[in-house]
Design an enzyme around this catalytic site. Sequence first.
Site, PDB file in Angstrom:
ATOM      1  N   ASP A 223       0.865  -1.173   0.000  1.00 57.60           N
ATOM      2  CA  ASP A 223       0.000   0.000   0.000  1.00 57.60           C
ATOM      3  C   ASP A 223       0.911   1.235   0.000  1.00 57.60           C
ATOM      4  OD1 ASP A 223      -2.106   1.793   0.097  1.00 57.60           O
ATOM      5  OD2 ASP A 223      -3.253   0.626   1.529  1.00 57.60           O
TER       6      ASP A 223
HETATM    7  C1  NOJ Z   1      -4.049   3.890   0.138  1.00 57.93           C
HETATM    8  C2  NOJ Z   1      -5.217   2.973   0.204  1.00 57.93           C
HETATM    9  O1  NOJ Z   1      -5.179   2.249   1.414  1.00 57.93           O
HETATM   10  C3  NOJ Z   1      -5.306   1.995  -0.955  1.00 57.93           C
HETATM   11  O2  NOJ Z   1      -6.540   1.336  -0.890  1.00 57.93           O
HETATM   12  C4  NOJ Z   1      -5.118   2.702  -2.257  1.00 57.93           C
HETATM   13  O3  NOJ Z   1      -5.210   1.776  -3.311  1.00 57.93           O
HETATM   14  C5  NOJ Z   1      -3.767   3.385  -2.257  1.00 57.93           C
HETATM   15  N1  NOJ Z   1      -3.722   4.367  -1.186  1.00 57.93           N
HETATM   16  C6  NOJ Z   1      -3.462   4.050  -3.583  1.00 57.93           C
HETATM   17  O4  NOJ Z   1      -4.250   5.170  -3.768  1.00 57.93           O
END
Ligand code: NOJ
Length: 768
Positions: free
Chosen positions: A289
Amino acid sequence: MHSKKALVFAVIGAALVVAAGSAASAQTRLYSPEAEQKAQALLKQMTLDEKVGQLNESSGIVMPGLGGKKPDELIARGGVGSILWLSDSKEINRLQHIALEKSRLHIPILFGFDVIHGYRTVFPVPLAMASSWDPSVEEQAQHLAAQDARAAGIEWTFTPMVDIAHDARWGRIVEGAGEDPYLGAAMARAQVHGFQGKQLGPDSVLVCVKHFAGYGAADGGRDYDSSYVPEELMHNVYLVPFHAAEQAGAGAFMSAYMDLNDVPASGNHWLLTDVLRKDWGFQGIVLSDAFAVGSLVTHGYAKDGEDAAYKAITAGLNMDMASLTYSQHLAQLVKDGKVSESYLDSMVLPILEAKYDLELFEHPYVDESKVDAMLTRPEGLTLERKVAARSMVLLRNENHALPLSKGLKKIAVIGPLADSTRDIEGGWTVEGLFGQGSKSHPVSVYAGIKDKLGPNAEVTLVSGPVPSRIYPGLLDQMAGRKMTPPPTAAETADWIAKTKAAAEDADLVIAVMGETAGMSSEAASRATLDLPGIQQQLLEAAVSTGKPVVLVLENGRPLDIRWASEHVPAILEAWYSGTEGGNAVADVLFGDVNPGGKLPVSWPQTAGAEPLFYNHNLTHEPEDRPGFTSRYWDISSKPLYPFGYGLSYTTFKYSDLRLSKNSIATDGSNEVSVNVTNTGSVAGDAVAQVYIHQRYGSASRPVRQLKGFERIALQPGETKTLKFSLGKDELQFWSPQSKEWVVEPSMFDVWAGGDSTASLHAEFSVTQ
Ligand code: NOJ
């Protein structure tokens, strides 16, 4: 890309032991053999730095507050494998040109974005699409989103989010399919198929199944907080939809942010290697993430950046999203012999394979002249309206308050969300993020109702102050939404007076209430589930006039609507229903569509009842027994509305539940059949649901577990017989005693009906 492997069985002792997965070599390959060959050949030409470059996903935009710069230079050096957060096709092409023209090996960039529920045509939020209990419409919606995204230059989506959520306080409940692993698995498979198609190619979009794993079990429902989930719960509940997505051919997974049992998911070898790669045989990409590799230091797990890179890569994490930790430290770790180059190669390989299978080498650029025409295809809006209406759940309908007559002359539409076009699409909209501004033209509920009734009806709008969060939300900030202070006492009194006056003057009131889109998403957890702001007061003011009131909920999580559930005769859960949401609400309210959605979550009485889920175990004092009770004494221990629940404008009868056998062996299978009859006077959709309970065995098993469902359309008086199979896939569980998947000899209860409280019952035994 091929669909996945058969499981291997062995009968040991009394129980059937089911080995999940076998050696990767015995399995079908995830990516095509041609892609593998080409990727291997390319790997041989790559320098160490170029290999590390492929493991880096850089931000395509300079993010406010996070520093950084455009990735141009890094791309030219071969230091970028993927770019995220960029949806501008022109800029995508510009960066791709740098990769193909300036970098030594001309490897195209893989562009990723959060295409969660639509691109320009925004579909209902995932929790809503799960409420359709119709995986085929979710697949269609995600397929359309994939075509749009790919045409605009996005080749990788950070979806599906398959986290099981037991707690509505957790804001990200809106992004998943709710609380149930069986329903979650069905929706996960549908999304993988929708985005990737049968095979990766120039029209498909690679998925990234997230957030691996246990993220929804965050302590207190607080986003990012630690999760403590015992292994049996991981296998039997939290991992189930992930495994289903993997078996459906998902090409990538995203590691979660939080600590899982004290080990951050992004550096968790058990999750990323033992379960995902060894047990399941996954051969694709694990992406962190955002910033999660760097955050291993913040977690207090890694000593410094180098240690974080080491812990993440050796745990099995291929690609670092946005933290640049791999870029800074991986090459040195290889030079120092701490990470072998052959292991590094194995981490790079699936990224190159995906690029070959997606045909990025052949079709690296977006045809900018075609993007707008693609994104405004009328079939997108038609499908959106259908999916939105199919996702709505009728929670209450006293004395047939709904459907409404199209002959109504005076309607008051009230509430701060009633005419909001920015909230109806939900938080994760590609063009709404990062202040880029939505290019779609969402239809508010007010607009949808006005359009449905035409010029002969007078539809008045009294909105109200938009409720604000105490802490501004992440998505609100990205979309440039300013927080407004709560109304003063005088302003509140004024809104109440206006609402009352409009209600008194109308034949009927439609109250549109819930949460703004940014109140329910990432970093959007809450401690109460009340209607935020002064919405409850406005609702009570409308009801106090004695005029009929219909409540339409626009939200991403169950809310505390105990008052409304007693005082408002009709309640429609519309969720954040997307671009055509207002039209779809009008379709349902005025009877052009008969609602058939069902709750994918147990609806709590109030926040204090969370976590709440129907598939809990029995206690030694089952809750219906008088005297000692494990449940609350101040509220009913039952949900306000149970999992699987939803009304229709017609009624259904379930009858004649039959099993093909009274007894089966542990490797056998039983067939369940049940009749469903439309006993009302209009056509409608029923969602037949089958639940089981294993009465005894090596572990306590949930009181009920969903093991089959089907949404069907029935004409008045029509009966259909539905069949479901109960075999190994449905009866097995991961036993905490033997630490393996087993089908055990026991008695099994079976229920069939329209929700998780179904009473039509049968039983059978499983013997050795
Ligand atoms: C953080 C989020 O937790 C995730 O779901 C997302 O895909 C990423 N950022 C990218 O934007």
